[in-house]
Write an enzyme that holds these catalytic residues in place. Structure first.
Site, PDB file in Angstrom:
ATOM      1  N   ASN A 145       0.788  -1.232   0.000  1.00  0.00           N
ATOM      2  CA  ASN A 145       0.000   0.000   0.000  1.00  0.00           C
ATOM      3  C   ASN A 145       0.820   1.283   0.000  1.00  0.00           C
ATOM      4  O   ASN A 145       0.247   2.376  -0.016  1.00  0.00           O
ATOM      5  CB  ASN A 145      -0.974   0.002   1.181  1.00  0.00           C
ATOM      6  CG  ASN A 145      -0.261  -0.016   2.516  1.00  0.00           C
ATOM      7  OD1 ASN A 145       0.815  -0.590   2.645  1.00  0.00           O
ATOM      8  ND2 ASN A 145      -0.855   0.610   3.516  1.00  0.00           N
ATOM      9  N   GLY A 221       3.555  -4.415   7.764  1.00  0.00           N
ATOM     10  CA  GLY A 221       2.574  -5.381   7.300  1.00  0.00           C
ATOM     11  C   GLY A 221       1.605  -5.728   8.410  1.00  0.00           C
ATOM     12  O   GLY A 221       1.454  -4.981   9.390  1.00  0.00           O
ATOM     13  N   SER A 222       0.968  -6.863   8.295  1.00  0.00           N
ATOM     14  CA  SER A 222      -0.047  -7.256   9.267  1.00  0.00           C
ATOM     15  C   SER A 222       0.579  -7.666  10.594  1.00  0.00           C
ATOM     16  O   SER A 222       1.744  -8.074  10.666  1.00  0.00           O
ATOM     17  CB  SER A 222      -0.876  -8.420   8.716  1.00  0.00           C
ATOM     18  OG  SER A 222      -0.107  -9.610   8.695  1.00  0.00           O
ATOM     19  N   GLU A 241       6.089  -2.155  12.020  1.00  0.00           N
ATOM     20  CA  GLU A 241       4.960  -1.232  11.877  1.00  0.00           C
ATOM     21  C   GLU A 241       3.809  -2.076  11.371  1.00  0.00           C
ATOM     22  O   GLU A 241       3.781  -2.475  10.208  1.00  0.00           O
ATOM     23  CB  GLU A 241       5.332  -0.106  10.903  1.00  0.00           C
ATOM     24  CG  GLU A 241       4.422   1.112  11.021  1.00  0.00           C
ATOM     25  CD  GLU A 241       3.195   1.028  10.135  1.00  0.00           C
ATOM     26  OE1 GLU A 241       2.112   0.693  10.689  1.00  0.00           O
ATOM     27  OE2 GLU A 241       3.301   1.279   8.938  1.00  0.00           O
ATOM     28  N   LEU A 242       2.845  -2.345  12.283  1.00  0.00           N
ATOM     29  CA  LEU A 242       1.851  -3.381  12.021  1.00  0.00           C
ATOM     30  C   LEU A 242       0.441  -2.807  11.881  1.00  0.00           C
ATOM     31  O   LEU A 242       0.275  -1.634  11.566  1.00  0.00           O
ATOM     32  CB  LEU A 242       1.935  -4.434  13.132  1.00  0.00           C
ATOM     33  CG  LEU A 242       3.346  -4.986  13.389  1.00  0.00           C
ATOM     34  CD1 LEU A 242       3.353  -5.965  14.559  1.00  0.00           C
ATOM     35  CD2 LEU A 242       3.905  -5.647  12.128  1.00  0.00           C
ATOM     36  N   CYS A 275      -2.773   1.942   7.211  1.00  0.00           N
ATOM     37  CA  CYS A 275      -2.883   1.429   8.580  1.00  0.00           C
ATOM     38  C   CYS A 275      -3.394   2.473   9.570  1.00  0.00           C
ATOM     39  O   CYS A 275      -3.941   2.117  10.614  1.00  0.00           O
ATOM     40  CB  CYS A 275      -1.556   0.841   9.054  1.00  0.00           C
ATOM     41  SG  CYS A 275      -0.133   1.852   8.711  1.00  0.00           S
ATOM     42  N   GLU A 369      -9.019  -4.734  11.794  1.00  0.00           N
ATOM     43  CA  GLU A 369      -8.655  -3.802  10.737  1.00  0.00           C
ATOM     44  C   GLU A 369      -9.369  -4.184   9.445  1.00  0.00           C
ATOM     45  O   GLU A 369      -9.247  -5.307   8.969  1.00  0.00           O
ATOM     46  CB  GLU A 369      -7.146  -3.821  10.532  1.00  0.00           C
ATOM     47  CG  GLU A 369      -6.639  -2.775   9.567  1.00  0.00           C
ATOM     48  CD  GLU A 369      -5.125  -2.711   9.544  1.00  0.00           C
ATOM     49  OE1 GLU A 369      -4.583  -1.601   9.403  1.00  0.00           O
ATOM     50  OE2 GLU A 369      -4.474  -3.771   9.684  1.00  0.00           O
TER      51      GLU A 369
END
Length: 466
Positions: A145, A221-222, A241-242, A275, A369
């Site tokens: 993204n 990512g997730s 960074e989730l 996110c 999310e």
């Protein structure tokens, strides 16, 4: 810069499609064990060669100039492989220029400090200082993204610090990263300093995570994959960074017009695939009716469709499976009592900009999310209710607050359990020079060149004595 050998079988190529038309727009060689090992060896050799800070800064600054020269090609590639609107890719491009420029500057600012020793008897004639040295090889695993700016946020500080880098871009959107790597090569990046490997996270990513030659891993990512990253890297440092279910709070004294305009952008840019995108929107009951009317009008005016159309503001989701998951969350919320004010429909990967009302915290849409253009309005009467509901999330990336009260702003800044609190801005507000990162299941570590460069170096103490 090096990419893996073209000798890999064409049948195993990474095929990239236009996310609107489905047309194949590129093929890249999929890395196997041989290419991964070659990349690791090249990076290991490169990291041991001297690379002065002034040269690192010069390469990054030249890359900025080349990136701006290639603006049209980069924008078109990014638009097609992501499905983002023209406005979205233009904004990401502008941010990437800032990010790389800051990285060039940080290469020259990186330094240590003098450490006082006089408090310890016998150290009066000694002097101590710290220096920053590269960690060695940085592994950067980037998401679909933000195929340009997030890549810059990871490889830029790593190179500025003097590391060698192995980049594994998202399998769905690797073409923009390939263009950036080519630009860095042309800017004079020394041989072996950047390796780009294409393929899936479960194959290429996992193999790299387990290799002890990787000194630091930076991943976006997730949360579920982030847990795998942490498990596989063991004691080696990582930055994660989730995911998030980001909240924005509209207080009774908020500027409603400004808040509605901001949310209509921040909740729907990149089709909600951000996110920090506004997902849970807490609105005080005293302004609920007026604010909902204003926001509904703003969201209804958003045009969705073909990203090639300059008028399009919301393009398709990245895949049909992503769209199906988002549809399921919305349908479940509707069965639980939520109401659709705008949108609510999905055709293929095109999810109409959606605004839900009468949403309550127990609903799954407030806990998971959604990564789609969906904003859920949750009413509150007491500020404590909004704080408690926001903090009940397992995530903690950023939150937005709209209020004209300094006391309220400071209270929320102290009490919201997130990495960043944005006053009179949405949860998705970000300047690329600021420290950016979360807590709880949103991960740990910081992006922002001045902060990331420190994480990608080792602070080494040097003590001098007679």
């Amino acid at each position: 810069m090096s990419t893996m050998s073209q000798s890999s079988a064409a049948a195993r190529a990474v095929i990239v499609r236009d996310k609107w038309s489905g047309e194949v727009i590129g093929e890249l060689p999929r890395a196997g064990e041989r290419e991964i090992e070659q990349a690791l060896q090249a990076a290991e050799q490169a990291r041991r060669r001297p690379w002065p800070a002034r040269e690192r800064a010069a390469v990054l600054q030249r890359a900025v100039a080349l990136l701006e020269e290639r603006r049209t090609a980069v924008l078109e590639t990014m638009r097609r492989e992501t499905g983002f609107s023209r406005k979205d890719v233009e904004q990401e491009f502008a941010r990437a220029v800032v990010t790389l420029t800051l990285c060039a500057q940080e290469a020259l600012r990186l330094g240590g400090e003098v450490v006082p020793l006089d408090a310890s008897p016998g150290f009066e004639q000694r002097l101590a200082l710290t220096i920053r040295v590269p960690v060695g090889i940085v592994l950067a695993i980037t998401p679909f993204n933000a195929p340009l700016n997030t890549v810059c946020h990871k490889i830029g500080p790593a190179l500025a610090a003097g590391n060698a880098v192995i980049l594994k871009p998202a399998e769905l959107t690797p073409l923009t990263a390939a263009l950036l790597a080519q630009i860095l090569d042309e800017a004079g990046l020394p041989e072996g300093r950047l390796q780009v490997l294409y393929g899936s996270g479960s194959e290429v990513g996992l193999r790299l995570l387990r290799d002890p030659r990787i000194g630091f891993t930076t991943f976006t990512g997730s949360t579920e994959v982030g847990a795998i990253v942490k498990r596989e890297t063991g004691l080696r440092p990582v930055s994660l960074e989730l995911g998030s279910v980001s909240a924005t709070i509209i207080c009774a004294d908020a500027d409603l017009e400004r808040a509605a305009r901001d949310v209509a952008h921040a909740g729907y840019r990149k089709a909600g695939q951000v996110c920090t995108s506004v997902q849970s929107l807490f609105v005080h009951t005293s302004v609920e009716r007026e604010f909902v009317e204003r926001l509904s009008a703003q969201v209804a005016a958003l045009k969705s469709g073909d990203p090639a159309d300059p008028a399009t503001e919301v393009g398709p989701l990245i895949s049909e499976s992503a769209a199906a998951r988002a549809c399921a969350l919305v349908e479940e919320a509707l069965r639980s009592g939520a109401r659709v004010l705008v949108g609510g429909t999905c055709t293929g990967t095109l999810f109409q900009p959606t605004l839900l009302h009468e949403v309550a915290p127990p609903m799954r849409i407030t806990r998971e999310e959604i990564f789609a253009p969906v904003v859920s309005i949750v009413r509150f009467e007491r500020l404590d209710e909004a704080i408690e509901a926001a903090n009940a999330s397992r995530y903690g990336l950023q939150a937005g607050v709209y209020t004209s009260s300094l006391a309220t702003a400071l209270e929320l800044a102290r009490r919201l359990e997130v990495g960043g609190v944005i006053i009179n801005g949405t949860s998705s507000t970000r300047a690329d020079g600021m420290p950016y990162g979360g807590m709880k299941d949103s991960g740990f570590g910081k992006e922002g060149p001045a902060y990331a460069i420190r994480e990608m170096t080792v602070e080494r103490l040097v003590m001098l004595g007679p």
